[in-house]
Design a protein around this motif. Structure first.
Motif, PDB file in Angstrom:
ATOM      1  N   LEU A 235       0.819  -1.208   0.000  1.00  0.00           N
ATOM      2  CA  LEU A 235       0.000   0.000   0.000  1.00  0.00           C
ATOM      3  C   LEU A 235       0.856   1.262   0.000  1.00  0.00           C
ATOM      4  N   THR A 237       3.688   1.735  -2.115  1.00  0.00           N
ATOM      5  CA  THR A 237       4.407   2.045  -3.345  1.00  0.00           C
ATOM      6  C   THR A 237       3.927   1.155  -4.479  1.00  0.00           C
ATOM      7  N   HIS A 298      -0.514   4.674  -1.494  1.00  0.00           N
ATOM      8  CA  HIS A 298      -1.066   3.895  -2.617  1.00  0.00           C
ATOM      9  C   HIS A 298      -2.079   2.868  -2.132  1.00  0.00           C
ATOM     10  N   ARG A 299      -2.904   3.247  -1.141  1.00  0.00           N
ATOM     11  CA  ARG A 299      -3.758   2.206  -0.575  1.00  0.00           C
ATOM     12  C   ARG A 299      -4.847   1.769  -1.545  1.00  0.00           C
ATOM     13  N   ARG A 300      -5.178   2.625  -2.515  1.00  0.00           N
ATOM     14  CA  ARG A 300      -6.204   2.190  -3.476  1.00  0.00           C
ATOM     15  C   ARG A 300      -5.620   1.763  -4.816  1.00  0.00           C
ATOM     16  N   ALA A 301      -4.684   2.539  -5.354  1.00  0.00           N
ATOM     17  CA  ALA A 301      -4.131   2.181  -6.661  1.00  0.00           C
ATOM     18  C   ALA A 301      -2.674   2.622  -6.755  1.00  0.00           C
TER      19      ALA A 301
ATOM     20  N   ALA B  96     -11.578  -1.214   1.162  1.00  0.00           N
ATOM     21  CA  ALA B  96     -10.961   0.105   1.243  1.00  0.00           C
ATOM     22  C   ALA B  96      -9.547   0.135   0.666  1.00  0.00           C
ATOM     23  N   THR B  97      -8.924  -1.028   0.479  1.00  0.00           N
ATOM     24  CA  THR B  97      -7.581  -1.024  -0.092  1.00  0.00           C
ATOM     25  C   THR B  97      -7.566  -1.950  -1.304  1.00  0.00           C
ATOM     26  N   ARG B  98      -6.400  -2.007  -1.956  1.00  0.00           N
ATOM     27  CA  ARG B  98      -6.327  -2.853  -3.134  1.00  0.00           C
ATOM     28  C   ARG B  98      -5.857  -4.263  -2.796  1.00  0.00           C
ATOM     29  N   LEU B  99      -5.774  -4.591  -1.515  1.00  0.00           N
ATOM     30  CA  LEU B  99      -5.357  -5.942  -1.140  1.00  0.00           C
ATOM     31  C   LEU B  99      -6.443  -6.938  -1.518  1.00  0.00           C
TER      32      LEU B  99
END
Lengths: 301, 399
Positions: A235, A237, A298-301, B96-99
């Motif tokens: 999240l 980088t 970069h938690r979303r993209a 909420a995250t891309r995980l």
């Protein structure tokens, strides 16, 4: 303070940190390949591995334990693949069938066999005994340059350091093929890279790290370190190099903060006893991941 | 001894455990089937490990209030709360995250479990010497089960089972076609939450018998085993419940026959036995059935190719083909076809040339797509069409 710290706290701190980093390294690739739970499965099946090794050899010497655990890990991976292919079952369910069964078999074997003479039980397998890995011969910082004292370092420290080095060197040596096969398996295949062998190699590295770390710190840390530091780093980088650096930092931070808080936190708070360092390290890594999920760039993209 | 256990004649405690384990198995198998069909089997792993901190906190709170920390309903309530928190974290991390979900599952299960272990060591140091016995919930412990515990487990299992069966239609609809389910007015997000709540309830009910590490097995293995026997979803659910109940019943009975046979692991291993049996022997999806099907196909291909070779007057070298032709009395040991072999070869050759003609025939050519090299053409075409085809073939020969 100095002599006490070097003898009692430095070895567990180093072992915890090296174990955390050794697991976080292959964890990065498992995470990106969406195989994060392989680490979970491997660390569950270590128990039957060491129990069988004990039943065969009759001792809890290190080498047979490591060999047994490694065999169990490879057996688990083979079983998951076989169930997935033969039964056409999705990977998650195949994994669930495999590791619960092997773990149950390990517990049953442990109950059926006489292990009262040796230190081998389920609790030990789950949360290790980090606090007991002390360096008796150390008298102070000077011992770090004293060959006689260095020879008496806990063997777990040497072992986990060696495994960390092996994992790091293997990943550095195969960096480009690893990266290619992880991000674009089809492209890697078209370049003629053996993607199946690379996948197996990553799982083997993970098993190696899991087995060595398990020996010192128990399986909770192993599962947590396979997943939490790489997930948090993911999240932070978009570059793999930086992700790995972040994950190593997070792993080391969790291990050091977890060990210190578990060892000294209760004393600062006025209690006499300390709490489980392994559990606390896992907890701290979760807090770091929670922070990353809330605030990382970069938690979303 | 085993017979006594199976017929519930091995003492009061064994009967309680056996009945409780059976109820738990049926509930876990049924709920697990819906979970498996929804392709979220491993979420149960996160839920079950996440019960540990709540279990420990409930104990601490009860002791702080001066009560008995080991009352089962209280511990179950605490573990349900923390399992719910774990579930919420998995959902939050995934959304909420891309995980991906599997990373979220792994993170939640290890962190919650680690925190639970921290709390367990706190309890150990507080009760200094006096064992709280919470460790028994890791792998289950049936030795000291009380009548009230068994009742709680049986009633809890029954409630879970009823809820799962009442919601079977929306569950299955969501599992098979989420978009369609939404169009039908089903709130799929809320329904998933209900399913996870049922999984959580099974976990909490199962703490005493199989423990929180192995309950995952009872949720996953019966469902995977049942899936081999049927393609009909309601039947898979029913079979999974049966397999779960059978594992619980046999496992608890077996473990009552000797002192060092822990109930939880035995139940899991029996469930795995049922799975292994299904993987091997189930008709249709089983390994043996698939191998037989493959062998039959292989034989048909070899026989047909051998007959075609005979029809063209070519020698047959391939060992399996020779064996098959001779076994069926179509060819002599020296490779010369028998009379029966000649007749059969001619029939196959005719079939083959009819297929080739079909590909050129106007109006019928689309049927040639059915040619897989094995199907006899007279099972595809009507007698009229066949006659038409034969007429075209003789016409071509005349030209």
């Amino acid at each position: 303070m100095g002599s006490e710290f070097v003898a009692l706290s430095l070895p567990p701190l180093l072992i915890g940190t090296l174990a955390a980093m050794a697991c976080a390294l292959p964890g990065n690739f498992l995470l990106l390949r969406r195989q994060a739970l392989i680490g979970d499965a491997i660390s569950h099946v270590v128990l039957p591995g060491i129990v069988v090794a004990f039943l065969v050899t009759g001792t809890i010497a290190t080498l047979p334990m490591l060999a047994g655990a490694a065999c169990a890990a490879l057996l688990a991976v083979a079983m998951i693949e076989a169930i997935r292919r033969l039964g056409r079952i999705e990977a998650g369910a195949a994994m669930g069938v495999t590791f619960t069964t092997l773990f149950a078999a390990g517990v049953l074997l442990l109950e059926r066999s006489d292990t009262s003479s040796v230190h081998l039980d389920v609790e030990h397998a789950l949360y290790g005994n980090l606090e007991s890995l002390i360096w008796l011969d150390a008298t102070g910082w000077a011992s770090l340059t004293d060959p006689a004292a260095l020879a008496a370092l806990p063997p777990e420290l040497i072992r986990i350091a060696a495994v960390f080095a092996v994992v790091a060197i293997a990943i550095a040596a195969f960096w480009r093929p690893l990266k290619l096969a992880t991000f674009d398996e089809g492209f890697a295949q078209s370049l003629g890279l053996p993607t199946a062998a690379i996948g197996l190699g990553i799982v083997t590295l993970a098993a190696l790290a899991a087995v060595a770390a398990f020996d010192a710190v128990g399986s909770i840390i192993v599962i947590a370190m396979f997943i939490c530091p790489p997930a948090g780093a993911r999240l932070m980088t978009n570059r793999l190099e930086r992700q790995i650096a972040w994950s190593l930092l997070f792993a080391a931070l969790s291990a050091i903060a977890g060990y210190v808080i578990a060892g000294y936190g209760p004393i600062w708070a006025g209690f006499s006893a300390s709490v489980s360092a392994a559990g606390m390290i896992a907890t701290i890594s979760g807090l770091i991941l929670a922070w990353a999920a809330l605030a990382a760039p970069h938690r979303r993209a | 001894m085993l017979l006594d256990a199976l017929t519930l004649q091995l003492g009061y405690n064994a009967v309680l455990v056996t009945l409780g384990a059976t109820a738990l198995g049926v509930a876990a198998g049924t709920v697990g089937a819906f979970l498996y069909l929804r392709k979220r089997a491993l979420v149960s792993d996160a839920i079950s490990h996440a019960t540990l901190p709540g279990l420990a906190l409930a104990f601490l709170v009860a002791v702080a209030l001066g009560g008995d920390g080991r009352a089962l309903p209280l511990l179950m309530a605490g573990s349900a709360l923390s399992a719910w928190a774990g579930l919420w974290c998995v959902g939050k991390l995934t959304r909420a995250t891309r995980l991906s979900e599997d990373a979220a599952i792994g993170a939640v299960l290890s962190v919650f479990f680690g925190f639970g272990i921290v709390l367990l060591t706190v309890i150990q140091s507080l009760s200094a010497g006096r064992q709280a016995g919470l460790e028994s919930f890791l792998l289950g412990a049936t030795a000291g089960m009380l009548r009230a515990d068994a009742l709680v487990i049986a009633v809890g299992g029954a409630l879970v089972l009823l809820a799962a069966l009442a919601l079977r239609r929306p569950f299955l609809m969501t599992a098979f076609d989420e978009g369609y389910a939404r169009v039908q007015g089903i709130d799929t997000a809320r329904l998933d939450l209900v399913l996870m709540t049922l999984v959580m309830a099974v976990t909490v009910v199962g703490l005493k018998i199989v423990g929180l590490i192995l309950i995952v097995a009872l949720l996953i293995i019966p469902a995977v085993a049942a899936r081999f026997w049927s393609n009909h979803a309601p039947r898979v659910v029913l079979l999974s419940g049966l397999a779960g109940g059978l594992s619980g019943y046999l496992g608890a009975a077996l473990s009552a026959t000797a002192p060092d046979l822990p109930t939880g692991p035995i139940i899991v291993l029996i469930a795995f036995g049922l799975f292994a049996l299904s993987l091997l022997a189930a008709p249709g999806r089983g390994v043996l059935a698939a191998a037989l099907r493959h062998r039959r196909l292989q034989h048909r291909v070899h026989l047909r190719q051998g007959l075609l070779a005979l029809a063209h007057g070519q020698p047959v070298y391939e060992a399996l083909t020779r064996r098959m032709l001779r076994g069926a009395g179509l060819m002599r040991a020296d490779g010369v076809p028998t009379d029966k072999g000649r007749a059969e070869a001619a029939r196959v050759l005719l079939d083959e040339s009819r297929w080739q003609a079909l590909r050129r025939a106007e109006g019928l050519a689309s049927l040639a797509a059915r040619d897989d090299g094995l199907t006899r053409i007279d099972t595809i075409l009507t007698p009229d069409q066949l006659a038409d085809l034969d007429a075209r073939m003789s016409l071509q020969e005349v030209r």
